[in-house]
Design a protein around this motif. Structure first.
Motif, PDB file in Angstrom:
ATOM      1  N   ALA A   1     -23.567  23.324  20.244  1.00  0.00           N
ATOM      2  CA  ALA A   1     -22.557  22.846  19.287  1.00  0.00           C
ATOM      3  C   ALA A   1     -21.862  24.016  18.600  1.00  0.00           C
ATOM      4  N   ALA A   2     -22.638  25.022  18.169  1.00  0.00           N
ATOM      5  CA  ALA A   2     -22.055  26.180  17.470  1.00  0.00           C
ATOM      6  C   ALA A   2     -21.119  26.945  18.401  1.00  0.00           C
ATOM      7  N   LEU A   3     -21.531  27.072  19.675  1.00  0.00           N
ATOM      8  CA  LEU A   3     -20.705  27.786  20.654  1.00  0.00           C
ATOM      9  C   LEU A   3     -19.369  27.061  20.850  1.00  0.00           C
TER      10      LEU A   3
ATOM     11  N   TRP B   1     -37.384  22.689  19.004  1.00  0.00           N
ATOM     12  CA  TRP B   1     -36.725  23.286  20.172  1.00  0.00           C
ATOM     13  C   TRP B   1     -35.419  22.559  20.485  1.00  0.00           C
ATOM     14  N   VAL B   2     -35.467  21.216  20.476  1.00  0.00           N
ATOM     15  CA  VAL B   2     -34.276  20.420  20.803  1.00  0.00           C
ATOM     16  C   VAL B   2     -33.103  20.709  19.850  1.00  0.00           C
ATOM     17  N   PRO B   3     -33.304  20.611  18.515  1.00  0.00           N
ATOM     18  CA  PRO B   3     -32.156  20.887  17.637  1.00  0.00           C
ATOM     19  C   PRO B   3     -31.647  22.326  17.747  1.00  0.00           C
ATOM     20  N   HIS B   4     -32.526  23.278  18.084  1.00  0.00           N
ATOM     21  CA  HIS B   4     -32.041  24.651  18.279  1.00  0.00           C
ATOM     22  C   HIS B   4     -31.184  24.748  19.542  1.00  0.00           C
ATOM     23  N   LEU B   5     -31.601  24.019  20.587  1.00  0.00           N
ATOM     24  CA  LEU B   5     -30.839  24.030  21.843  1.00  0.00           C
ATOM     25  C   LEU B   5     -29.479  23.349  21.677  1.00  0.00           C
ATOM     26  N   THR B   6     -29.490  22.121  21.150  1.00  0.00           N
ATOM     27  CA  THR B   6     -28.221  21.402  20.980  1.00  0.00           C
ATOM     28  C   THR B   6     -27.364  22.083  19.908  1.00  0.00           C
ATOM     29  N   GLY B   7     -28.016  22.678  18.900  1.00  0.00           N
ATOM     30  CA  GLY B   7     -27.284  23.398  17.860  1.00  0.00           C
ATOM     31  C   GLY B   7     -26.584  24.631  18.421  1.00  0.00           C
ATOM     32  N   THR B   8     -27.260  25.350  19.328  1.00  0.00           N
ATOM     33  CA  THR B   8     -26.643  26.517  19.961  1.00  0.00           C
ATOM     34  C   THR B   8     -25.381  26.103  20.711  1.00  0.00           C
TER      35      THR B   8
END
Lengths: 155, 142
Positions: A53-55, A44-51
């Motif tokens: 970062a990608a944005l 969950w954490v890498p998906h949240l921070t990844g979202t």
């Protein structure tokens, strides 16, 4: 529909190899997180921070769309497939398969389905027929990987 | 046992499937936008699953070292790169070279961190992988 493909260049090979190195880092980071929190949390954490970062990267770089035509809706669902992978892996890791068996079988599934997808040109991607050299190369890499997974202590 | 083996194989199939779907999205948009959608859709899916099953914040996640939280930005580059490469060199080549890079960097990391391992197996494994990459490279690039 498909873009004309040029012959693969050396930098494609180098980039793909380096991308595998990123995966090692992700396994290290996310695996450490899973050692402290739940497996859900470690995904969950890498998906949240990844979202986020990608944005940020999209806002700064503003990459051009390669096509004016909107892609079909299903092309947005790659993340679901990734999410299910996390759940399956966490389900099998603690069985008799252990981590090494889970990785080895996952590798087999990934290679087999990738070959099938290339032959059929699935999902609107360019069609490719693997030749003898491809199979030899694939066999060597899979054999080396299996040795590392089961005997190298790197699992 | 056969059920779990099947699930482990399915997990690998889904890794490839996900890369193909993201690669197709990148063909119409861009690799970075594809990576963004992969993460936000995945986030929604995992959030829903965690609400359903519970236990998202179980354990002691606050005790984890700060660097363990850096997986997200690395993953963004990872997904973007895979989405870009799959249309250029195909699903099998992409998978194969990513696996090769993961395995060899894994051995390097293990050695750096002093993880125990059989040096002969490590040497043989890395040599076979490098040989496979050499065979492929000789036949493909120019």
């Amino acid at each position: 529909m498909t873009t004309p493909t040029s012959a693969p260049r050396f930098y494609h090979f180098a980039a793909a190899f380096g991308t595998g190195g990123l995966l090692t880092l992700m396994v290290l980071f996310n695996g450490t997180l899973a050692g402290f929190g739940s497996l859900f949390f470690a995904s969950w954490v890498p998906h949240l921070t990844g979202t986020i970062a990608a944005l940020l990267i999209l806002l700064i770089l503003r990459p051009k769309h390669t096509s004016a035509v909107r892609p079909p809706l299903w092309t947005y669902l790659g993340g679901v497939s990734g999410g299910i992978t996390v759940m399956l892996t966490s389900a099998t890791m603690n069985t008799a398969l252990a981590l090494s068996g889970t990785i080895a079988l996952g590798l087999a599934g990934q290679v087999a389905f990738s070959l099938f997808a290339d032959m059929r040109g699935l999902f609107g991607l360019p069609q490719r027929m693997p030749n003898g050299r491809d199979y030899l190369s694939l066999g060597l890499i899979v054999a080396g990987s299996l040795i590392l997974i089961f005997f190298g202590g790197s699992a | 046992m056969i059920l779990f083996a099947g699930l482990a194989i399915l997990a690998g199939v889904l890794v490839s499937l996900s890369r193909q779907i993201n690669g197709r999205l990148a063909l119409s948009t861009s690799a970075m936008e594809s990576s963004f959608w992969n993460h936000i859709v995945g986030l929604g899916f995992i959030t829903a699953a965690a609400l359903l099953f519970g236990g998202l914040f179980a354990g002691e996640p606050a005790q984890a070292p700060w660097w363990a939280y850096l997986g997200g930005p690395v993953g963004v580059i990872f997904i973007a790169a895979g989405s870009w490469l799959i249309a250029k060199i195909g699903a099998a080549q992409t998978a194969m070279l990513i696996i090769a890079g993961q395995m060899i960097s894994g051995v390097v990391l293990d050695i750096v961190m002093g993880a125990p391992g059989n040096p002969w197996a490590r040497t043989a494994g890395v040599a076979l992988i490098l040989a496979g990459m050499w065979v492929s490279h000789r036949g493909k690039t120019r």
